[in-house]
Scaffold this active site. Structure first.
Site, PDB file in Angstrom:
ATOM      1  CB  SER A   1      -0.918  -0.035   1.223  1.00  9.55           C
ATOM      2  OG  SER A   1      -0.752   1.120   2.011  1.00  9.55           O
ATOM      3  CE  LYS A   2       0.452   4.831  -5.631  1.00 12.50           C
ATOM      4  NZ  LYS A   2      -0.117   5.720  -6.586  1.00 12.50           N
ATOM      5  NE  ARG A   3      -3.889   5.973   2.764  1.00 17.19           N
ATOM      6  CZ  ARG A   3      -4.764   5.558   3.669  1.00 17.19           C
ATOM      7  NH1 ARG A   3      -4.640   5.894   4.921  1.00 17.19           N
ATOM      8  NH2 ARG A   3      -5.768   4.809   3.308  1.00 17.19           N
ATOM      9  NE  ARG A   4      -0.915  -1.471   5.429  1.00 14.54           N
ATOM     10  CZ  ARG A   4      -1.957  -1.687   4.640  1.00 14.54           C
ATOM     11  NH1 ARG A   4      -3.041  -1.007   4.810  1.00 14.54           N
ATOM     12  NH2 ARG A   4      -1.918  -2.603   3.696  1.00 14.54           N
ATOM     13  CG  ASP A   5       3.412  -1.753   2.727  1.00 15.18           C
ATOM     14  OD1 ASP A   5       3.770  -2.187   3.827  1.00 15.18           O
ATOM     15  OD2 ASP A   5       2.344  -2.078   2.179  1.00 15.18           O
TER      16      ASP A   5
END
Ligand code: GLU
Length: 494
Positions: free
Chosen positions: A255-259
């Site tokens: 995920s762009k936000r988490r990873d």
């Protein structure tokens, strides 16, 4: 178009940072081109003006350049090809492949609900209404009622999509703008693309693309010759290869936000392009001999699209980082020093530029090279040498000094013993003196060194201490020992 000299394309949409998954897609395309004398085309799919930004296009170009995968052709801009997309719409309209539809989403949902249909999809309401084009009507593609559309995929085998289950999808929006599938296919045809190699997330829309491609071909669509291949009849369907998804350690889609997925951030932190490429190569593929470390030329030689795996690939930052460390250690010293440059001055370096000493750094460099996995760890390994006073890492201080009842004794022992060495300031003499200090307080060298290291460098981890002290010289070393003792919290009860 199996058999022809491959023309592959990488077709990113510039909607954000350059994702590691996109880099892997670019690499596999690039490998196919390089191993076959083919052409690697870059096409920027920038028709979604709400989400596209020019800086993301620059990001794509510079990341590809960093990875030495500059395109052979392009970048082509999809947004500059709308005329061709509109020509294709006219052709498909004339051939009866499209029909106009004025249903609203609400109407479609209401009808589906009435009939108890849960899966959203179009019910074909306007199929035979023969509405004229225009007046804010979308154009839908008339998918066949029977039969099967098969996507021949090198990675996944033949994937069959029953036509009856495919709804009449919108190919042109009510405002006249062609949708992704259509623009994508028109461009692939015009650019005489032979292999469509892309992420697996696009597989579900591929049968639509196949239908559109075949429809255009059946209408005698000619490529526009805009790419140097000359105008020619639309080629046969391309070879498809849908690459496995990248997942994180919870086996969830990255995920762009988490990873941490932005290639730019790896570059900016000092991952080496060779290591990064090597690691990308292992995401869904591995060489027939099972090697893990290989260079890009070996990859070109060994890579086979047929060998790409279809199970999700774990993007493991720890493994990538470890691999980067191996690449760093394999570098010739001079190359390592050069690669460190961006971290040795300006905003990346915590010392004033004028304090940097080339000779001192070159002397420390082999010791540092053994100990870092990523180049942005370099400043913290050497900053004590170029700062007037070390940056004291509080955690290191607490553990190695404040909580150590012998730290005060070790530091004053060092101040005294090192003070007697000014005429013989060598790593061996410093080493011997420190062993003796340790013996005096009942400690092995490793443990005895810890408070001294923190007093001098500010941290518990760094290059070998005695080499560092030798380089630093007696004046600065003794001053730092004095400063440390002067801080007052050198051990419980101090
Ligand atoms: N532009 C599409 C995307 O970034 C990819 C299209 C393709 O490779 O066919 O998802």
């Amino acid at each position: 178009m199996p058999g022809a000299v491959p023309r592959v394309r990488f077709a990113p949409s510039p909607t954000g940072y350059f994702h590691v998954g996109s880099a892997r897609t670019a690499l596999f395309n690039w490998l196919v081109a390089r191993q076959s004398g083919g052409t690697f085309v870059l096409r920027i799919e920038d028709t979604d003006t709400d989400r596209n930004r020019e800086e993301w296009v620059d990001g794509i170009m510079s990341a590809l350049h960093w990875l030495r995968m500059d395109p052979d052709e392009g970048p082509y801009r999809q947004s500059l090809r709308t005329e061709r997309h509109h020509q294709a719409i006219d052709v498909l309209w004339a051939g009866g492949f499209l029909y106009a539809c004025d249903c609203t989403r609400e109407q479609i949902e209401a009808r589906n609900k009435e009939r108890g249909i849960k899966t959203p999809g179009y019910d074909g309401f306007c199929r035979d209404r023969r509405l004229p084009r225009g007046d804010g009507r979308a154009l839908r593609f008339r998918t066949p009622d029977v039969g099967i559309t098969t996507v021949h995929d090198v990675v996944r085998g033949d994937v069959e999509f029953p036509n009856a289950a495919m709804d009449d999808f919108v190919a042109v929006k009510a405002d006249g703008a062609p949708l992704f599938v259509l623009a994508n296919v028109v461009d692939d045809i015009d650019m005489a693309i032979t292999h469509v190699i892309r992420g697996e997330d696009l597989l579900p829309t591929t049968p639509r693309g196949v239908l559109a491609w075949e429809a255009l071909r059946s209408m005698g669509w000619m490529t526009d010759g805009s790419t140097g291949t000359g105008a020619q009849p639309a080629p046969d369907l391309p070879v498809f290869a849908h690459l496995p998804m990248l997942v994180n350690e919870q086996r969830k889609k990255l995920s762009k936000r988490r990873d941490p997925v932005a290639v730019e951030s790896y570059r900016d932190r000092g991952y080496l392009p060779d290591a990064f490429l090597n690691y990308l190569g292992l995401l869904g593929w591995s060489p027939p001999g099972g090697e893990e470390l290989f260079d890009v030329n070996q990859m070109v030689q060994w890579f086979r699209l047929e060998d790409v795996n279809h199970s999700p690939a774990f993007f493991d930052v720890v493994k990538l980082t470890h691999m980067n460390g191996e690449y760093i250690r394999a570098m010739p010293l001079e190359a390592f020093i050069e690669a460190c440059r961006p971290w040795l001055s300006g905003a990346n370096a915590p010392w004033p530029d004028g304090n940097f000493d080339e000779v001192v750094f070159s002397t420390l460099a082999p010791l540092v090279q053994e100990r870092v996995s990523v180049l942005d760890e370099v400043p913290a390994m050497v900053d004590f040498m170029f700062l007037d006073e070390p940056i004291i890492d509080e955690d290191s201080w607490t553990r190695a000094v404040a909580n150590d009842e012998l730290a005060g004794a070790v530091l004053s022992g060092a101040l005294e013993a090192y003070g007697g060495l000014t005429g013989n300031w060598t790593r061996d003499a410093l080493h011997a003196a420190t062993v003796a200090i340790g013996e005096g307080v009942g400690r092995k060298l490793g443990k005895a060194q810890a408070p001294i290291r923190v007093a001098i460098t500010g941290r518990r981890i760094g290059p070998p201490l005695f080499e560092a002290l030798e380089l630093m010289g007696p004046d600065r070393t003794l001053a730092r020992l004095r400063d440390a003792l002067g801080r007052g919290d050198t051990g419980p009860g101090s």
